[in-house]
Design a protein around this motif. Structure first.
Motif, PDB file in Angstrom:
ATOM      1  N   LEU A  69       0.827  -1.196   0.000  1.00 42.09           N
ATOM      2  CA  LEU A  69       0.000   0.000   0.000  1.00 42.09           C
ATOM      3  C   LEU A  69       0.862   1.247   0.000  1.00 42.09           C
ATOM      4  O   LEU A  69       0.621   2.181  -0.761  1.00 42.09           O
ATOM      5  CB  LEU A  69      -0.892  -0.032   1.249  1.00 42.09           C
ATOM      6  CG  LEU A  69      -1.773   1.178   1.477  1.00 42.09           C
ATOM      7  CD1 LEU A  69      -2.786   1.272   0.377  1.00 42.09           C
ATOM      8  CD2 LEU A  69      -2.467   1.050   2.829  1.00 42.09           C
ATOM      9  N   VAL A  70       1.893   1.276   0.867  1.00 40.84           N
ATOM     10  CA  VAL A  70       2.761   2.449   0.925  1.00 40.84           C
ATOM     11  C   VAL A  70       3.511   2.604  -0.390  1.00 40.84           C
ATOM     12  O   VAL A  70       3.743   3.717  -0.857  1.00 40.84           O
ATOM     13  CB  VAL A  70       3.748   2.332   2.110  1.00 40.84           C
ATOM     14  CG1 VAL A  70       4.798   3.419   2.043  1.00 40.84           C
ATOM     15  CG2 VAL A  70       2.981   2.428   3.419  1.00 40.84           C
ATOM     16  N   ILE A 128       2.352   1.854  -3.237  1.00 42.44           N
ATOM     17  CA  ILE A 128       1.378   2.457  -4.148  1.00 42.44           C
ATOM     18  C   ILE A 128       1.243   3.948  -3.852  1.00 42.44           C
ATOM     19  O   ILE A 128       1.247   4.784  -4.754  1.00 42.44           O
ATOM     20  CB  ILE A 128       0.003   1.765  -4.006  1.00 42.44           C
ATOM     21  CG1 ILE A 128       0.081   0.340  -4.560  1.00 42.44           C
ATOM     22  CG2 ILE A 128      -1.085   2.555  -4.722  1.00 42.44           C
ATOM     23  CD1 ILE A 128      -1.132  -0.502  -4.239  1.00 42.44           C
ATOM     24  N   LEU A 129       1.159   4.260  -2.556  1.00 40.84           N
ATOM     25  CA  LEU A 129       0.985   5.659  -2.179  1.00 40.84           C
ATOM     26  C   LEU A 129       2.206   6.491  -2.555  1.00 40.84           C
ATOM     27  O   LEU A 129       2.100   7.690  -2.771  1.00 40.84           O
ATOM     28  CB  LEU A 129       0.745   5.772  -0.669  1.00 40.84           C
ATOM     29  CG  LEU A 129      -0.567   5.193  -0.161  1.00 40.84           C
ATOM     30  CD1 LEU A 129      -0.640   5.314   1.350  1.00 40.84           C
ATOM     31  CD2 LEU A 129      -1.754   5.893  -0.793  1.00 40.84           C
TER      32      LEU A 129
END
Lengths: 177, 239
Positions: free
Chosen positions: B95-96, B98-99
């Protein structure tokens, strides 16, 4: 008859939406939530990471209802994460009393606006930032801050009045170009 | 009994005025009042300066190009948590990552996102305030040689045309229309030039949604935080 506007490829949030996609779209406002409470960029980024982990765990446990307001849901999680981080910084057992807060660090004292912002209550500052910087309607601010809309509006108006006082002072001292 | 203090009246109307939420007749009346009251003019100027200063303080830093390291997950207290946390941590790493990446927005839409951010930084305050549908038609006629008007759409979210300015984005003629809906800003770029070499196109990727439409030979590009077009679908050629 004019052609109808072409629709965006993305539909409204559904159960199939990836958590990361929703979070990425909401990230700018969530960052504001963290930054408004924690008062510096580095702590806000750390808080966002913590909130992302908490949110992902809750999302996978089915605690988010697809189709409801993801930004308000994650905004509350981010707010709690930021308030917890703030509590850890304060001396144990000390309630949040603006009059008893330590003076802002020297860096903030050098900037009268940051000094004035640091002296606002966290909830008031959160409402102000989400409204003026984030452009959120009071209904959205109310959902994130967990207070009635009228209270959120009062926070914004009173904070603006207080900060306009800062503007008048800074102008008279020649601090503004 | 009216319990509103004078400060409350001014704050409420000032906020609605600056957000472009007053009906056109009240907006014009507030402007006329401000012209007679230097204290209100000062309030408007102070509020705009305060908004600019706040946006500078709370400007989000640029996202770093690579994945950020995650803090170590806490020690699990139960066997269930011991199984869940590594999964959550692995997913959060992804997720990070992606962020940390820039959104995969179409390159052709970049000027739209940049203009949206510029207008957001300015508080969606136009160079010229929209006072009526006729004023909007006059502006489009003079700027693009073709008059447009907004149509009401029953059952659709309310939209306030706040005003406009002119910016040389796709050509020297590009107009930037500012609107508000549900308290959030929408930007519509209008241009009469033939579509640029890389025309913007509808996209949900990127920091805002983009919608496109052509009316009367004019190209309209709506840049919006909402997942549906709220402005360009209502704009039609004037009779």
């Amino acid at each position: 008859m004019p052609r109808p506007a072409q629709q965006a490829a993305t539909a409204a949030p559904t159960a199939e939406h990836d958590f990361a996609t929703l979070l990425q779209a909401a990230r700018p406002r969530l960052w504001l939530v963290a930054r408004a409470i924690l008062s510096n960029d580095a702590d806000a980024e750390d808080c966002l990471q913590d909130a992302a982990i908490i949110g992902l765990t809750k999302h996978n446990a089915g605690e988010f209802t697809p189709g409801t307001n993801f930004e308000a849901w994650m905004g509350q999680i981010t707010r709690y994460a930021a308030l917890n981080a703030l509590r850890k910084r304060r001396p144990h057992g000390r309630r949040d009393d603006p009059a008893s807060r330590p003076p802002p660090p020297d860096a903030d004292r050098a900037d009268p606006l940051r000094d004035a912002l640091a002296r606002l209550d966290e909830t008031a500052r959160l409402c102000l930032v989400l409204r003026i910087v984030g452009g959120l309607p009071y209904a959205a601010i109310s959902a994130i801050a967990g207070i009635p809309e009228g209270t959120a509006a009062s926070h914004v108006h009173r904070s603006q009045r207080a900060l306009r006082g800062w503007l008048a002072t800074a102008r008279s001292q020649g601090d503004l170009s | 009994m009216n319990t509103h203090r004078p400060d409350d009246w001014l704050d409420l109307n000032l906020e609605a005025f600056l957000d472009g939420l007053l009906p056109p007749d009240q907006h014009a009346e507030f402007l006329r009042l401000a012209e007679r009251r230097p204290d209100i003019l000062q309030h408007i100027a102070d509020q705009r300066q305060l908004a600019d200063s706040l946006r500078a303080v709370y400007r989000q830093p640029a996202i770093a190009p690579g994945p950020q390291p995650l803090p170590a997950p806490p020690q699990a207290r139960s066997s269930i948590l011991r199984r869940l946390l590594p999964l959550a941590a692995a997913a959060a790493v992804a997720l990070v990552a992606i962020l940390s990446l820039r959104p995969g927005a179409p390159a052709a839409n970049q000027p739209l996102y940049a203009e949206y951010q510029r207008q957001a930084d300015r508080g969606f305050i136009p160079d010229e305030v929209c006072t009526s549908d006729e004023a909007f038609a006059d502006w489009t006629r003079q700027a693009f040689g073709h008059a447009l008007v907004p149509q009401n759409s029953a059952g659709q979210p309310a939209v306030q045309i706040v005003g406009w300015c002119n910016r040389p984005i796709f050509s020297v003629y590009t107009g930037v229309l500012l609107a508000r809906s549900d308290g959030r800003g929408i930007v519509v770029l209008i241009d009469k030039a033939a579509a640029p070499h890389q025309p913007p196109h509808d996209s949900a990727r990127g920091p805002q949604h983009v919608f496109t439409r052509t009316v009367g030979g004019l190209h309209l590009y709506e840049v919006s935080p909402f997942p549906e077009a709220r402005v360009i679908g209502r704009i039609v050629s004037a009779q």
